[in-house]
Motif scaffolding. Structure first.
Motif, PDB file in Angstrom:
ATOM      1  N   TYR A 158      -4.473  -5.326  -9.921  1.00 50.74           N
ATOM      2  CA  TYR A 158      -3.309  -4.751 -10.611  1.00 50.74           C
ATOM      3  C   TYR A 158      -2.134  -5.738 -10.653  1.00 50.74           C
ATOM      4  O   TYR A 158      -1.568  -5.999 -11.718  1.00 50.74           O
ATOM      5  CB  TYR A 158      -2.890  -3.448  -9.947  1.00 50.74           C
ATOM      6  CG  TYR A 158      -1.771  -2.718 -10.664  1.00 50.74           C
ATOM      7  CD1 TYR A 158      -2.016  -2.035 -11.846  1.00 50.74           C
ATOM      8  CD2 TYR A 158      -0.470  -2.729 -10.167  1.00 50.74           C
ATOM      9  CE1 TYR A 158      -1.007  -1.360 -12.518  1.00 50.74           C
ATOM     10  CE2 TYR A 158       0.556  -2.063 -10.826  1.00 50.74           C
ATOM     11  CZ  TYR A 158       0.281  -1.379 -12.001  1.00 50.74           C
ATOM     12  OH  TYR A 158       1.289  -0.737 -12.662  1.00 50.74           O
ATOM     13  N   GLU A 159      -1.748  -6.277  -9.506  1.00 49.15           N
ATOM     14  CA  GLU A 159      -0.597  -7.178  -9.464  1.00 49.15           C
ATOM     15  C   GLU A 159      -0.862  -8.450 -10.257  1.00 49.15           C
ATOM     16  O   GLU A 159       0.048  -8.997 -10.889  1.00 49.15           O
ATOM     17  CB  GLU A 159      -0.257  -7.518  -8.006  1.00 49.15           C
ATOM     18  CG  GLU A 159       0.264  -6.336  -7.192  1.00 49.15           C
ATOM     19  CD  GLU A 159       1.541  -5.747  -7.769  1.00 49.15           C
ATOM     20  OE1 GLU A 159       2.348  -6.526  -8.348  1.00 49.15           O
ATOM     21  OE2 GLU A 159       1.740  -4.526  -7.642  1.00 49.15           O
TER      22      GLU A 159
ATOM     23  N   PRO B  37      -2.203   1.660 -10.825  1.00 50.86           N
ATOM     24  CA  PRO B  37      -1.930   1.309  -9.432  1.00 50.86           C
ATOM     25  C   PRO B  37      -2.428   2.378  -8.479  1.00 50.86           C
ATOM     26  O   PRO B  37      -2.663   3.525  -8.874  1.00 50.86           O
ATOM     27  CB  PRO B  37      -0.406   1.197  -9.396  1.00 50.86           C
ATOM     28  CG  PRO B  37       0.051   2.174 -10.438  1.00 50.86           C
ATOM     29  CD  PRO B  37      -0.990   2.104 -11.529  1.00 50.86           C
TER      30      PRO B  37
END
Length: 457
Positions: free
Chosen positions: A316-317, A384
């Motif tokens: 995700y990041e 997330p």
């Protein structure tokens, strides 16, 4: 703790319903009567439960005990718009348990040791329907809502006075103590926590943090809401989940030129019906529904209900950082991020992106270019583990658009050692694939012209 009975076998005639733990037999009450509990919080969403089967399972369970007096404890907490049965089902259930066929006052003389004499003019099923109501001595409704009480008062004229006297409301679990052997009750942890919350609000106390209850075991044929690994194990090692393969194949053949593909919605009831069919291992023929947008919605729903996003929480990041990468290097960065995916996720993602790339190439007809498709699929591919932010939409959609637009470069480039190797090609243009979960012959998948492209960046 409530849940599936450890001794419950998959050969149980109602395993698909019983595994949820909705009904439990829980000892005796203070008068020695058998206690059966019904827990609404154990009911899954409607598309995962056949309510007609639930009614049959309820009768199947009660028939083992209604020869003698019995008590039902109904835990109302957990009933909501996602899992509540329809009004028609409730009416059907009431009719099943409230038949008044023939002169039932003569049954004590006609019945001996649960066997009917030949002189009886009533059938055994009618006698059993009578026993459901006759031998039910108490119905305890725990945590009723105000609406439920109002509805009961409205329906009172339609319900016999004798039956109405058997119903008792309890706002708190503690009120059950004087009527039942409380320690024998099987109370779901969700109900216990809700009751503690009500007590705390009443007394002005704060609640301690709670633990999430363990998940219920899925059906052997479950397709929605289960992991990719589970689907692989149940489908003879096939990496592409059946629902994904069926919907993609159908849309490739009949939907590529449809304007607004993936933009339109579908009836919630229809979607739940199809999900239930898939989860029960039953065949689905999209031609029967006459709407090309239904398989498109099913595909998105499948992705959205995966326990972990296809692109994984871990990525995700990295995906959010795509906007910080120089434009000319973004395709390379996408490939680097995908190399960190588990092999299974990578193969499924490549299969899906190959299809979406094919959709985008027909955008002159369907109006769905890579940007439009990214807006639809971005949040279905990754989200997330915590709370999401609106600011994340731009990088998520940009990343998805790159995967679709530059599919050939990102997925078909020869990899260096340690990177994902290409998935094996299907042998023959008319290969027939079999899935264990549904027992259906999978549709033929036309070979993609993109599979042969292998160019370095």
């Amino acid at each position: 703790m409530a849940g599936q009975d450890p001794a419950l076998s998959t050969s149980h005639p109602f395993y698909d319903v019983a595994r949820h733990g909705i009904l439990q037999v829980a000892g005796d009450d203070r008068f020695g009567r058998r206690v059966v509990t019904f827990s609404c919080c154990r009911m899954p969403p409607s598309h995962e439960l056949d309510h007609q089967r639930l009614l049959e399972y309820l009768k199947y369970t009660l028939e083992q005990y209604v020869e003698n007096d019995y008590t039902i404890v109904y835990f109302h907490y957990g009933l909501n718009s996602r899992n509540k049965p329809s009004l028609g089902w409730l009416q059907s259930a009431y009719k099943e348990f409230d038949r008044k066929d023939g002169d039932l006052s003569m049954w004590p003389r006609l019945v001996s040791n649960a066997r009917l004499k030949r002189s009886s003019h009533l059938s055994l099923p009618k006698y059993w329907d009578y026993r459901y109501k006759k031998n039910l001595k108490a119905l305890y409704v725990v945590h009723p809502t105000s609406f439920m009480k109002v509805l009961w008062n409205i329906l009172k004229p339609l319900i016999s006075h004798k039956f109405g006297k058997k119903v008792t409301y309890f706002n708190y679990l503690s009120e059950l103590h004087e009527h039942l052997k409380y320690d024998q009750l099987i109370i779901p942890p969700e109900v216990l926590r809700y009751d503690e919350k009500l007590q705390s609000l009443h007394e002005g106390r704060t609640l301690p943090p709670t633990k999430t209850p363990p998940p219920r075991p899925p059906l052997p044929t479950q397709q929605f809401g289960v992991s990719l690994q589970y689907l692989k194990d149940k489908n003879q090692g096939d990496l592409i989940p059946p629902v994904l393969r069926f919907t993609v194949t159908y849309l490739r053949e009949k939907g590529l030129l449809t304007e607004g593909l993936f933009r339109r919605s579908a009836s919630v009831q229809t979607v739940r019906e199809i999900q239930r069919l898939y989860n029960q291992g039953k065949p689905v023929n999209f031609d029967d529904y006459g709407d090309i947008h239904i398989p498109a919605v099913i595909l998105k729903t499948f992705l959205r209900e995966l326990p972990q996003p296809l692109l994984t929480f871990q990525a995700y990041e990295q995906v959010l950082g795509i906007t910080c990468v120089e434009s000319s290097l973004r395709v390379t960065r996408c490939r680097q991020i995908l190399c960190s995916l588990p092999e299974h996720n990578y193969v499924v993602l490549r299969y899906l992106m190959g299809f979406l790339h094919a959709v985008s190439r027909e955008s002159i007809f369907n109006k769905m270019n890579s940007s439009n498709l990214a807006c639809v699929f971005g949040l279905n591919l990754i989200w997330p583990s915590g709370v999401s932010s609106l600011s994340a939409l731009v990088p998520l959609n940009m990343f998805t658009e790159l995967l679709i637009e530059y599919y050939e470069k990102i997925f078909s480039t020869p990899e260096a050692p340690g990177e994902h190797s290409p998935a094996p090609r299907e042998q023959g243009s008319r290969a027939v694939l079999q899935t264990q979960a549904t027992g259906l012959t999978k549709p033929t998948i036309p070979p993609s012209p993109l599979l042969g492209a292998r160019r370095r960046l």
